[in-house]
Every structure is written in structure tokens, then in C-alpha cells.
Design a protein around this motif. Structure first.
Motif, PDB file in Angstrom:
ATOM      1  N   LEU A 117     -12.998   7.177   2.217  1.00 54.14           N
ATOM      2  CA  LEU A 117     -12.299   6.922   0.961  1.00 54.14           C
ATOM      3  C   LEU A 117     -11.559   8.161   0.473  1.00 54.14           C
ATOM      4  CD1 LEU A 117     -14.642   4.734   1.119  1.00 54.14           C
ATOM      5  CD2 LEU A 117     -14.360   4.521  -1.329  1.00 54.14           C
ATOM      6  N   VAL A 118     -11.748   9.288   1.173  1.00 53.47           N
ATOM      7  CA  VAL A 118     -11.085  10.533   0.761  1.00 53.47           C
ATOM      8  C   VAL A 118     -10.328  11.167   1.927  1.00 53.47           C
ATOM      9  CG1 VAL A 118     -12.819  10.963  -1.016  1.00 53.47           C
ATOM     10  CG2 VAL A 118     -13.116  11.973   1.248  1.00 53.47           C
ATOM     11  N   GLY A 119     -10.049  10.381   2.969  1.00 51.41           N
ATOM     12  CA  GLY A 119      -9.454  10.942   4.183  1.00 51.41           C
ATOM     13  C   GLY A 119      -7.979  11.247   4.074  1.00 51.41           C
ATOM     14  N   ALA A 120      -7.248  10.537   3.207  1.00 51.75           N
ATOM     15  CA  ALA A 120      -5.811  10.783   3.023  1.00 51.75           C
ATOM     16  C   ALA A 120      -5.588  11.092   1.551  1.00 51.75           C
ATOM     17  CB  ALA A 120      -4.998   9.557   3.446  1.00 51.75           C
ATOM     18  N   GLN A 121      -4.885  12.202   1.275  1.00 45.38           N
ATOM     19  CA  GLN A 121      -4.822  12.638  -0.111  1.00 45.38           C
ATOM     20  C   GLN A 121      -4.028  11.692  -0.999  1.00 45.38           C
ATOM     21  OE1 GLN A 121      -3.073  16.563   0.564  1.00 45.38           O
ATOM     22  NE2 GLN A 121      -1.236  15.929  -0.534  1.00 45.38           N
ATOM     23  N   THR A 122      -3.228  10.777  -0.408  1.00 49.18           N
ATOM     24  CA  THR A 122      -2.497   9.808  -1.236  1.00 49.18           C
ATOM     25  C   THR A 122      -3.383   8.644  -1.674  1.00 49.18           C
ATOM     26  OG1 THR A 122      -1.752   8.658   0.751  1.00 49.18           O
ATOM     27  CG2 THR A 122      -0.267  10.320  -0.184  1.00 49.18           C
ATOM     28  N   GLY A 123      -4.594   8.563  -1.126  1.00 51.25           N
ATOM     29  CA  GLY A 123      -5.496   7.489  -1.520  1.00 51.25           C
ATOM     30  C   GLY A 123      -5.689   6.417  -0.470  1.00 51.25           C
ATOM     31  N   THR A 168       0.614   4.381  -4.659  1.00 55.50           N
ATOM     32  CA  THR A 168       0.589   3.129  -5.425  1.00 55.50           C
ATOM     33  C   THR A 168       0.302   1.947  -4.500  1.00 55.50           C
ATOM     34  OG1 THR A 168       2.139   3.992  -7.082  1.00 55.50           O
ATOM     35  CG2 THR A 168       1.958   1.604  -6.907  1.00 55.50           C
ATOM     36  N   SER A 169       0.885   1.959  -3.306  1.00 61.00           N
ATOM     37  CA  SER A 169       0.608   0.914  -2.318  1.00 61.00           C
ATOM     38  C   SER A 169      -0.883   0.881  -1.982  1.00 61.00           C
ATOM     39  CB  SER A 169       1.429   1.168  -1.053  1.00 61.00           C
ATOM     40  OG  SER A 169       1.022   0.330   0.002  1.00 61.00           O
ATOM     41  N   ALA A 170      -1.473   2.075  -1.787  1.00 58.65           N
ATOM     42  CA  ALA A 170      -2.910   2.147  -1.486  1.00 58.65           C
ATOM     43  C   ALA A 170      -3.740   1.629  -2.657  1.00 58.65           C
ATOM     44  CB  ALA A 170      -3.297   3.588  -1.148  1.00 58.65           C
ATOM     45  N   ASP A 171      -3.336   1.988  -3.879  1.00 52.34           N
ATOM     46  CA  ASP A 171      -4.068   1.514  -5.061  1.00 52.34           C
ATOM     47  C   ASP A 171      -4.037  -0.012  -5.156  1.00 52.34           C
ATOM     48  OD1 ASP A 171      -4.513   4.149  -5.725  1.00 52.34           O
ATOM     49  OD2 ASP A 171      -2.928   4.241  -7.243  1.00 52.34           O
ATOM     50  N   ILE A 172      -2.882  -0.589  -4.850  1.00 55.61           N
ATOM     51  CA  ILE A 172      -2.734  -2.047  -4.973  1.00 55.61           C
ATOM     52  C   ILE A 172      -3.642  -2.786  -3.994  1.00 55.61           C
ATOM     53  CG2 ILE A 172      -1.122  -3.952  -4.541  1.00 55.61           C
ATOM     54  CD1 ILE A 172       1.043  -2.237  -5.891  1.00 55.61           C
ATOM     55  N   ILE A 173      -3.653  -2.352  -2.738  1.00 52.43           N
ATOM     56  CA  ILE A 173      -4.486  -3.077  -1.771  1.00 52.43           C
ATOM     57  C   ILE A 173      -5.966  -2.843  -2.066  1.00 52.43           C
ATOM     58  CG2 ILE A 173      -4.618  -1.341   0.085  1.00 52.43           C
ATOM     59  CD1 ILE A 173      -4.110  -3.738   2.047  1.00 52.43           C
ATOM     60  N   LYS A 174      -6.310  -1.678  -2.609  1.00 53.26           N
ATOM     61  CA  LYS A 174      -7.701  -1.446  -3.010  1.00 53.26           C
ATOM     62  C   LYS A 174      -8.109  -2.397  -4.140  1.00 53.26           C
ATOM     63  CE  LYS A 174      -8.253   3.466  -1.816  1.00 53.26           C
ATOM     64  NZ  LYS A 174      -8.419   4.827  -2.388  1.00 53.26           N
ATOM     65  N   ARG A 175      -7.201  -2.574  -5.105  1.00 52.56           N
ATOM     66  CA  ARG A 175      -7.490  -3.507  -6.212  1.00 52.56           C
ATOM     67  C   ARG A 175      -7.678  -4.927  -5.683  1.00 52.56           C
ATOM     68  NH1 ARG A 175      -5.998  -1.939 -11.526  1.00 52.56           N
ATOM     69  NH2 ARG A 175      -5.105  -4.007 -11.974  1.00 52.56           N
ATOM     70  N   ALA A 176      -6.856  -5.283  -4.682  1.00 46.72           N
ATOM     71  CA  ALA A 176      -6.999  -6.612  -4.073  1.00 46.72           C
ATOM     72  C   ALA A 176      -8.354  -6.744  -3.374  1.00 46.72           C
ATOM     73  CB  ALA A 176      -5.866  -6.845  -3.083  1.00 46.72           C
ATOM     74  N   MET A 177      -8.785  -5.692  -2.697  1.00 46.68           N
ATOM     75  CA  MET A 177     -10.062  -5.742  -1.979  1.00 46.68           C
ATOM     76  C   MET A 177     -11.227  -5.917  -2.948  1.00 46.68           C
ATOM     77  SD  MET A 177      -9.200  -2.649   0.681  1.00 46.68           S
ATOM     78  CE  MET A 177     -10.815  -2.531   1.422  1.00 46.68           C
ATOM     79  N   VAL A 178     -11.176  -5.208  -4.073  1.00 43.36           N
ATOM     80  CA  VAL A 178     -12.261  -5.309  -5.057  1.00 43.36           C
ATOM     81  C   VAL A 178     -12.352  -6.728  -5.620  1.00 43.36           C
ATOM     82  CG1 VAL A 178     -13.014  -4.532  -7.341  1.00 43.36           C
ATOM     83  CG2 VAL A 178     -12.229  -2.856  -5.637  1.00 43.36           C
ATOM     84  N   ARG A 179     -11.220  -7.378  -5.822  1.00 37.74           N
ATOM     85  CA  ARG A 179     -11.197  -8.709  -6.428  1.00 37.74           C
ATOM     86  C   ARG A 179     -11.402  -9.843  -5.418  1.00 37.74           C
ATOM     87  NH1 ARG A 179      -5.781  -8.172 -10.267  1.00 37.74           N
ATOM     88  NH2 ARG A 179      -6.523  -6.437 -11.554  1.00 37.74           N
ATOM     89  N   MET A 180     -11.255  -9.538  -4.144  1.00 35.45           N
ATOM     90  CA  MET A 180     -11.145 -10.590  -3.142  1.00 35.45           C
ATOM     91  C   MET A 180     -12.401 -11.455  -3.015  1.00 35.45           C
ATOM     92  SD  MET A 180      -8.975 -11.983  -1.156  1.00 35.45           S
ATOM     93  CE  MET A 180      -7.689 -10.722  -0.965  1.00 35.45           C
ATOM     94  N   LEU A 181     -13.543 -10.858  -2.741  1.00 33.49           N
ATOM     95  CA  LEU A 181     -14.739 -11.660  -2.478  1.00 33.49           C
ATOM     96  C   LEU A 181     -15.201 -12.440  -3.709  1.00 33.49           C
ATOM     97  CD1 LEU A 181     -16.737  -9.363  -0.018  1.00 33.49           C
ATOM     98  CD2 LEU A 181     -15.168 -11.250   0.482  1.00 33.49           C
ATOM     99  N   PRO A 182     -15.144 -11.855  -4.930  1.00 30.26           N
ATOM    100  CA  PRO A 182     -15.466 -12.690  -6.106  1.00 30.26           C
ATOM    101  C   PRO A 182     -14.541 -13.890  -6.242  1.00 30.26           C
ATOM    102  CG  PRO A 182     -15.544 -10.362  -6.695  1.00 30.26           C
ATOM    103  CD  PRO A 182     -14.992 -10.434  -5.310  1.00 30.26           C
ATOM    104  N   ALA A 183     -13.245 -13.694  -5.948  1.00 25.19           N
ATOM    105  CA  ALA A 183     -12.304 -14.816  -6.045  1.00 25.19           C
ATOM    106  C   ALA A 183     -12.626 -15.892  -5.016  1.00 25.19           C
ATOM    107  CB  ALA A 183     -10.876 -14.310  -5.858  1.00 25.19           C
TER     108      ALA A 183
END
Length: 949
Positions: free
Chosen positions: A681-687, A867-882
């Protein structure tokens, strides 16, 4: 103590200042003056005093500082220290305040115009030594290591040693010899040969530390080595020694410390006594250092002696076992005391810790295991911490290696876990980890889910991604964070388990030593959390940490546990095919070379290409061998060298075989039959997430070979794989962030963006113009230079510049975005995503052109890629509950590869799951960010990963 023999401590204050500046975020006092370095310096000086008192403290002490940037060495060599950048603007006004801080402790603060701190330290050290005193220099400066040693004094040998507070290490003759390969009196000779880029001391070009040490050790001195040079065998080294003699001799003068300076204060005046609390209190109050002021008011700063700033009777958190005793301590913490840790060997003792942890509502947790592979590791023990030095280790599987050895007393593992599970799952108790994803997986496999969690590694990343501090680097591992923020060196794993053939598993480590190591990890995790977590709110990191990164930790841990199935037979067949093709290519390469050689040897390949075959453009590096990297080979191939093209093919196949078709077979977990990658989760400095062991993110996407490898990734019987991929997300984000109406309209209309760019740039859409437009679209967002674009498009730099100019004319918003981004990053030191993720670029204003330009290119892309990394992370967090809410609990998320998510699901669920997945990904930015462009999502399914594309 100290009545029989005087002991002078000389603190290299200049190194403290810069270390303090980089340790802490920018701070200002009530008057708005920058004081971050002042605060850091004050706490470091305080900690030094505590440590010295706990050990064998000084009878006399002084802080030595540099008065100005010029010294007599500039008269000898005007370029001396010319490479050093000017101090940061917000540091300059802090220099006089740091002097005030020193005097507030009633400590001598010594500086002299025209002299460097090192010369004053050397002169004071020698004078004290002449009077029979012992001397300790508090510094890690290699120049000062010349002084280490002892001489006969009036009361026996008088010794000079050094104390490196960053590593908590004493340096004497053996440590200096280990570092330089010569005794301290010859260190100056080594330094003169190797030079020093920081101080701009020339040395002799091409001679590094190892060669310099070897030469001085062999010949006994610099002069002897230089005198012997004409008699050496012909070599580059001989030429360099002869040609560089004058530089080496001048460098020897520059590195020689001046040991006979006139002393501004007599050493007797440095005697330590009581610290009057009034000046220190006034200083702390003036600059708003309220926590230190409280500490002083509690009697922690009015000691009998200046180096006793923390009475030994300080109460440890939790000593009374009540809620009051479990309150978390303020950030000013006592030094690590490993003797305070407890080994928990009975259920009664464990229950007490559990009760206290529940009362504290906050507990640091760490696991000790048998392996770095979380999916196969056995749980050996667990450590807990409730405060600084308030930690324990619970051994669970020690002494299992020798069936004849008596096992130490410990709680049976399942009994301990049964007692711990309610605590680990208690929503009212926060569990703190460092790299908690590993611990979550180990504990989950042992039937102990954990929630809620905090992670100091992720907190550090949210605060300091890309920021290099204290010269240690910008990493977020425990050892780095411990040194950077706590000025403490933790016990290393190799120190308790050994290395190589003598290494033992952690379960065989004696319990006293295991407790020191394991409990210290939990203790440090607690301390780091206490220090770092409050910074999030102050520095604007809470939003990204709380809404993106922290919720993602258990999600990624779950994906790692899921793993993905691979077809072993398919991989084995591919390995055989690759081996045959590699052999064929090797034969053709040998034929083209006219001889056999080791194709994988860069040296042998370079000699063949440029010496034997005579191709032009060969360049040798410092090692003396030709470069044969991919850019060199591609250039030769483009110029018509068939051997270069063959070697490129050979390298690609060899890498794919070793990295994937062979390695994936070895990576199949024997218990699950699946491959479990590890995500950082910290391997690339852009996120962005990065994947290792094995890396599943770098399989070639568009090549036939890459597709063959992806065909080996398969679902279980009755299931299919589903791949959901964001379509051109970075270009969509660029259109939004740069406010480019043309591009926003094209995306809104569902147009092919590369065709639209080709129309705007070249006036027509052909296969060639679209391909060029695609290259330009992405290259511009990565801050490419005209030379870089020229290389990609195989045009002249002038033609490439014309294309860049045309692009900016057609899309002026992009040029404005780049200019504004660079201006902002140069001013603030960091970029920011739409969700508030900061990426630091400490070299953005570097005087070194290559460093500066590299930072500029990264800074242009970081807000978009981040921002692209943040967006897909947000999708991952929401995915299984959805998916659960939609009645689809059997859909499992397996992989994240840049802009793509891979799922495994029953074939019957595809129709219902696809729209849920698409909706979650398309709406992932909401409600925090409302984009001006739609997020396109492409979904495919199939019987393999490749078929799902």
C-alpha cells in the motif's frame, strides 16, 4: 559521579539543526515565526540529556555551531562547499532561535567566525585530552572520526570517542577501522583520496571509498601511495594517482582538522550544574512549546544537573491497573527501556493485559511468525503495548524445533487466541499495527479477525509519501520510522535470529531475548501512532487516510487471502516452449557474433557488440564496461544490427520464463492450490498499489506472449473470471483537472479520444496519426521532453517539439495545468490529488538538472495518477458491501492491476454482478469529487484472465 575524572561532551549542533528541520512538519510560534527546527532541536537536546544521565553522563558539556558558511579552507580552495545549497528560507530565521534554545538550557553555545564547528570541536577535544580528560563527540560526521583514540595523560590514558545518537551507537577505534579499513589517524588520508561531493572536496576522480581504503592500508599513508604510483603496473588507477596527485594533496589539507584554534571559552567554563528553570520556561512559553512547558512544570526539567531532565521516578502508564493509568501519554516519551517489558506465560497474566487493553481503548499489536509469507506462516507469538515501555510478549510456539529440549512455559496457542479474539474483534478498542495487512492475514488464518484498526505505516505514507528525511530516506518501514521520528534503533531480526547457515527460527529464540525484540516492536508502534496520528489533522492528511487508505487495508488483506488459481500444466508447457525458443535465439546470437559467449553477461555482450563487431555508440560506465541496456540495444536494432534485436527477444523471453512461467509454478500455495500475491500500500509514492511475490501487475498486456501467460490464470470449476477496467481514466482526469472543453466534450459524447486528438493535431485520422496521437496523449501527461518524444515516435527533436507546441495550441488547458502544477509544487514542495493525497518532491528545486527535471516530470503526472489510484481504491472499499447488498455474496475480488479489478464468480451471477460492479466503479469518486467527465468502465468475462479481456 564525575568527581574523579572529567568527561567533556562536545555536541555537533549543526548536524542536530538540519536533522531537527527535516524531522518535523513546518511549525510557527504565536508570532508567526517558523520554529519547526527549533522545536525538534529542543526535544533532541532534551533527549540527549536524558540518555546521558541514564548512562555515564558528562561532567562538562558544550554545543558547537558553525558561525557562517565561509572558513579558511575557502582561501585554499574557493570551490570548497560550493555545491551546498542555501539553507531553506524557513530555516534561516530559526538559526538565532536555536542558539537561544541552547542558552535556555544554560549550556555553552560556542561558534567562531572563519572556523568550522569541526575545527572548534577538534581544538577543544585535544585541549581536554592534554589535560587528561575523556572526551565524547556527539556526532556521526566522518571527518571527526580522525580524532578518535587515546593518549597518555596526567591521570592515565585520555580517550576520545564519538556518540551517534541516531543509531544509539558509540564509535571508537574498532568501529572507525570497520568503516574505513584503517585506524583513525589515517582516516584523513582515505578522505583525501576519495573526496567528498557534499563538501566539494575533489579527491582523485574515479577512486571510491573501497579503493582509497585499500591503498592507504597497503601503503601506510597518502604520500606513500602517491609516491608508489609510478612503480605500479599500467592501469587506470596508476594514471589517476599520478594525474590527480595535486588534487589529493590539496584535499588532504582541506580534510585536516585545525586542532590549535584559540578557544573562545575555557573548558573549565563548560562545567555542568543545575539548570535554572526560569530561562527555559520563558523560552518554551515564548515560542508556544506548551507540551514541553507542561513537562517542565511537572518537575521534569528542573534537575540537580543539566543532564538530568527526566527523573528516574517517572510513573509508567498503567502501573496501577486502572483506567487513569491507561490514559495515553503525551508525545514526549521516555527512552526505550527493554527491561520494562513483560513475558506473559500464564493465562492469569494474559487476562490482566486484556482487561487493561479494553480499558485503554487503544492497543498496539504485533505478531511473530515462522515465515514472511503470511499465507503459510505459523503464529509463534503476539506482542501488545499500552504505552511507552508498557508492553508485553505472549509466546505461543517457542521451543518446538528440538523434540528433546524442554519447552519454555507458555500458554497453549488456541487457549491464548480464544482469550484474545474478543479483544481483537471489539469495536470499542482500536488496534494499532505497523504494516498491519500482514498481521491481519496471519490472525485471520488462525481464526482471529481484527477490527477496527489503525496502521502507522499507512499514516506515515499519507503524511510523507516521497519525502526524504534525516538522510535516512523516505521509506515507511518500522526501522526507518523509528530512527526518523524516535531517534532510536530497534533490535534487528538478524540480531536475535542470526543470518545464513547459523540462522534459527524465531520460535527457537530464548524468551527473554524474544520479549525484548517483539515487545519493542509493539512499543515503537504505539509511540509512532501517538506521534504521527495527530499530524494528520494538522497537515491535511485525515481525508485521504480515513476515507481511502485505512478502509482499504482489510480489503486488500482479504484479496491476498483469496488468491487466484493458475493452471500448473499450462505454465509448465509454456516454460518448455520458452526454453526451446531461448535456446534457438541463443544459437542465432552466437552465429551473429561469430563465437559462443554468455548472452546474459552485459560485459561479454558489450565486448562483442563494440569491440569485436565494431558497432558505434558504445559508452562505458564507471565500472569500465560497456552499457548494454534496453535503450542501447533498441538504438542498435533500429540502425540495422540483427544481433541487438535477437538479444532483446532473448532477454524478454528469459525474463518472462523466470519471472512468470517458472516462478508462478513455485508460488502455488500447497494448502490452497492458488497463487497469493502481496500488495504494497506504500510501494508507489503516487498511491498506486504495487504487487510482489509474485508481481502480477507487469505481465505484458498487448503481446501474444503476455496473453499466453494470462491464459494460465483460471477460475475454479463452475466459475468464471470477470475483468472490469477503467477506460482511459488518466486522460479523463486530465480533461477534468486541466478543464479542457474539447476533451471533456469528446468523452461526454463517447468519442475515441485518440482519434479526436489526431483530428485536432494532424487534421485527419489514419492508423498512423491515431497511433501518434495516442503516444502524445500519454507522453504529455508524463512531462516528456522533446528528446523523449522524438525517441518514441522516431522523429527528430525539432519535429517532436513542433508536435508538443501544436498539442498545447489545440489543448491550452493542458499547458496551463502543467505550468500551474509545477509552480505549486515548487512553492509547497508537494502535489495533491483531488482527494487530498500529498506526494512530496524534495528535489523539485534541485540545482542538479537531472534531479530537478526528473522531479518535474513526476510532479506533472502525480496528481492525475494519484487521483486515478484514489478512485479505484474507493471502488474497492465499496465493492464487496455493494455486492452483498445485491445478494451476491459468492462474487470474490481477487486482483487489482492498475486500472483493472479481477473477480471470480459463479457463471450464473455474471448478469446480476456486472451492473453492480460497473456502477460502483463509475461512481467511486462521488460524493467527495464530482467529475466533469464520465468514468467509463469496460467489463468482460471468460474461462481465463485473458479471455475476460
Amino acid at each position: 559521579m564525575g568527581t574523579e575524572r572529567n568527561h567533556l561532551y562536545l555536541v555537533d549542533g549543526s548536524s542536530y539543526i538540519f536533522r531537527a528541520y527535516h524531522r518535523l512538519p513546518p511549525l510557527t510560534d504565536p508570532e508567526g515565526t517558523p520554529v519547526g527546527a527549533v522545536y525538534g532541536y529542543t526535544t533532541m537536546l532534551w533527549k540527549l540529556a536524558e540518555d546521558l544521565d541514564a548512562a555515564e553522563g558528562p561532567t562538562h558539556l558544550a554545543v558547537i555551531l558553525d558561525k557562517d558558511s565561509k572558513s579558511f579552507r575557502n582561501d585554499i580552495y574557493p570551490e570548497y562547499k560550493a555545491n551546498r545549497p542555501e539553507p531553506p528560507e524557513d530555516l534561516r530565521p530559526q538559526f538565532p532561535l536555536i542558539r537561544d534554545a541552547t542558552r535556555a538550557f544554560s549550556l555553552p553555545c560556542i561558534e567562531e567566525a572563519g572556523l568550522e564547528a569541526d575545527d572548534l570541536i577538534a581544538s577543544y577535544a585535544r585541549e581536554a585530552q592534554r589535560q587528561g580528560w575523556d572526551v565524547t563527540i556527539v556526532s556521526s560526521d566522518k571527518d571527526l572520526m580522525q580524532l578518535v583514540g587515546e593518549v597518555d595523560g596526567p591521570n592515565g590514558p585520555a580517550r576520545i570517542d564519538m556518540l551517534d545518537t541516531m543509531k544509539s551507537q558509540r564509535l571508537y577505534i574498532p568501529e572507525v577501522e570497520a568503516k574505513f579499513g584503517v585506524p583513525p589517524e589515517l582516516v584523513g588520508d582515505v578522505l583525501a583520496l576519495m573526496g567528498d561531493s557534499v563538501d566539494n572536496i575533489p579527491g582523485i576522480f574515479g577512486i571510491g571509498p573501497k579503493t582509497a581504503s585499500k591503498l592507504i592500508a597497503e601503503h601506510g599513508s597518502l604520500t606513500a601511495a602517491l609516491d608508489q604510483a609510478p612503480e605500479m603496473k599500467k592501469s587506470k588507477l596508476k594514471e589517476r594517482l599520478i594525474e590527480g596527485r595535486a588534487d589529493a594533496e590539496m584535499s588532504r589539507v582541506l580534510v585536516t582538522l585545525k586542532e590549535d584554534c584559540e578557544l573562545p571559552q575555557p573548558i573549565e567554563a563548560m562545567k555542568l550544574g543545575k539548570v535554572p528553570p526560569e530561562p527555559l520556561a520563558a523560552f518554551l512559553e515564548k515560542h508556544g512549546f506548551t507540551s514541553l512547558l507542561r513537562r517542565l512544570g511537572n518537575g521534569h526539567g528542573s534537575p540537580e544537573r543539566a543532564n538530568n531532565l527526566d527523573p528516574a521516578g517517572e510513573k509508567r502508564a498503567g502501573d496501577n491497573g486502572t483506567d487513569e493509568g491507561n490514559r495515553q501519554q503525551p508525545p514526549e516519551m521516555p527512552a526505550v527501556d527493554r527491561s520494562a517489558y513483560e513475558t506473559v506465560q500464564t493465562m492469569e497474566a494474559l487476562e490482566k493485559w486484556i482487561v487493561r487493553a479494553k480499558a485503554a481503548r487503544l492497543v498496539a499489536v504485533d505478531t511473530e511468525t515462522s515465515s514472511l509469507d503470511a499465507m503459510q506462516a505459523d503464529l509463534v507469538g503476539i506482542s501488545l503495548a499500552l504505552g511507552a515501555n508498557d508492553a508485553c510478549y505472549i509466546p505461543l510456539a517457542h521451543g518446538s524445533g528440538d523434540m528433546f529440549a524442554e519447552k519454555p512455559q507458555q500458554i497453549e496457542r488456541e487457549a491464548a487466541l480464544k482469550a484474545l479474539r474478543p479483544l481483537l474483534a471489539d469495536d470499542s478498542v482500536t488496534k494499532i499495527f505497523q504494516n498491519g495487512k500482514y498481521d491481519l492475514n496471519v490472525l485471520a488464518r488462525h481464526g482471529a479477525p481484527v477490527s477496527p484498526i489503525e496502521d502507522t505505516m499507512i499514516v506515515s505514507f499519507a503524511l510523507d509519501a516521497g519525502r526524504s528525511q534525516d538522510g535516512i530516506g523516505g521509506g515507511h518501514g518500522m526501522d526507518e520510522l523509528c530512527q526518523r521520528h524516535l531517534a532510536h534503533t530497534a533490535i534487528a531480526y538478524k540480531d536475535v535470529c542470526g543470518t545464513g547457515k547459523k540462522a534459527i527460527p524465531f520460535g527457537e529464540v530464548p524468551l527473554d531475548r524474544a520479549t525484548e525484540y517483539a515487545a519493542e516492536d509493539a512499543d515503537i508502534t504505539w509511540r509512532l501512532y501517538t506521534l504521527l496520528k495527530p499530524r494528520l489533522a494538522v497537515e491535511g492528511g485525515s481525508r485521504i487516510y480515513e476515507r481511502v487508505d485505512r478502509p482499504l487495508i482489510p480489503v486488500v488483506a482479504g484479496m491476498e487471502r483469496e488468491g487466484i488459481k493458475v493452471d500448473r500444466a499450462r505454465l509448465a508447457k509454456l516454460s518448455e516452449e520458452f526454453a526451446r525458443e531461448i535456446g534457438r535465439l541463443e544459437g542465432e546470437i552466437h552465429e551473429a557474433a561469430g563465437q559462443e559467449f554468455t548472452v546474459g553477461s552485459p560485459k561479454q555482450l558489450g565486448d562483442i557488440l563494440f569491440d569485436k563487431l565494431g558497432y558505434k555508440g558504445g559508452r562505458k560506465g564507471k565500472s569500465g564496461q560497456y552499457s548494454t541496456d534496453v535503450s542501447v540495444l533498441e538504438k542498435l536494432a533500429a540502425e540495422g544490427a540483427p544481433i541487438a534485436r535477437l538479444v532483446l527477444e532473448w532477454r524478454q523471453l528469459s525474463k518472462l520464463k523466470s519471472t512468470y512461467t517458472d516462478a508462478l509454478q513455485a508460488a502455488i500455495n500447497p494448502q490452497t492450490g492458488r497463487v497469493h500475491t502481496s500488495y504494497s500500500l506504500v510501494g508507489a509514492q503516487t498511491g498506486r498499489l504495487s504487487s510482489t511475490d509474485p508481481n502480477l501487475q507487469n505481465i505484458p498486456v498487448r503481446t501474444a506472449i503476455g496473453r499466453q501467460i494470462r491464459e494460465a490464470f483460471v477460475p475454479e470449476d463452475g466459475n468464471v473470471l470477470l475483468a472490469a477496467d477503467y477506460s482511459q481514466i488518466e486522460l479523463r482526469l486530465a480533461a477534468h483537472m486541466a478543464d479542457v472543453d474539447t476533451l471533456k466534450q469528446a468523452f461526454a459524447n463517447g468519442e475515441d479520444i485518440h482519434s479526436r486528438t489526431a483530428t485536432e493535431m494532424f487534421g485527419e485520422v489514419t492508423r498512423d496519426t491515431r497511433a501518434r496521437a495516442k503516444t502524445i496523449n500519454f507522453a504529455i501527461l508524463y512531462g516528456i521532453s522533446r528528446w523523449g518524444l522524438a525517441g518514441r515516435l522516431e522523429v527528430t527533436p525539432e519535429e517532436a517539439q513542433d508536435m508538443i507546441d501544436t498539442y498545447f495550441q489545440r489543448f491550452p488547458g493542458i499547458q496551463r495545468y502543467i505550468a500551474e502544477t509545477l509552480e505549486t509544487v515548487r512553492e509547497r514542495g508537494y502535489s495533491e490529488t483531488l482527494f487530498g493525497r500529498k506526494t512530496w518532491f524534495p528535489r523539485i528545486n534541485s540545482k542538479n538538472q537531472a534531479e530537478r527535471q526528473g522531479s518535474e516530470r513526476a510532479a506533472i503526472n502525480a496528481p492525475i495518477q494519484g487521483t486515478s489510484a484514489d478512485i479505484i481504491k474507493r471502488a474497492m472499499v465499496r465493492m464487496l458491501p455493494a455486492l452483498r447488498d445485491a445478494g451476491l455474496p459468492d462474487v470474490r475480488m481477487l486482483l487489482q492491476v492498475h486500472d483493472e479489478l479481477v473477480f471470480e464468480l459463479p457463471e450464473a451471477d455474471v448478469a446480476a454482478a456486472s451492473p453492480v460492479i460497473e456502477r460502483v466503479m463509475a461512481e467511486a469518486a462521488l460524493p467527495a469529487v464530482r467529475l466533469d467527465v464520465p468514468l467509463g468502465v469496460e467489463i468482460g468475462t471468460g474461462a481465463s484472465w485473458d479471455a475476460a479481456h
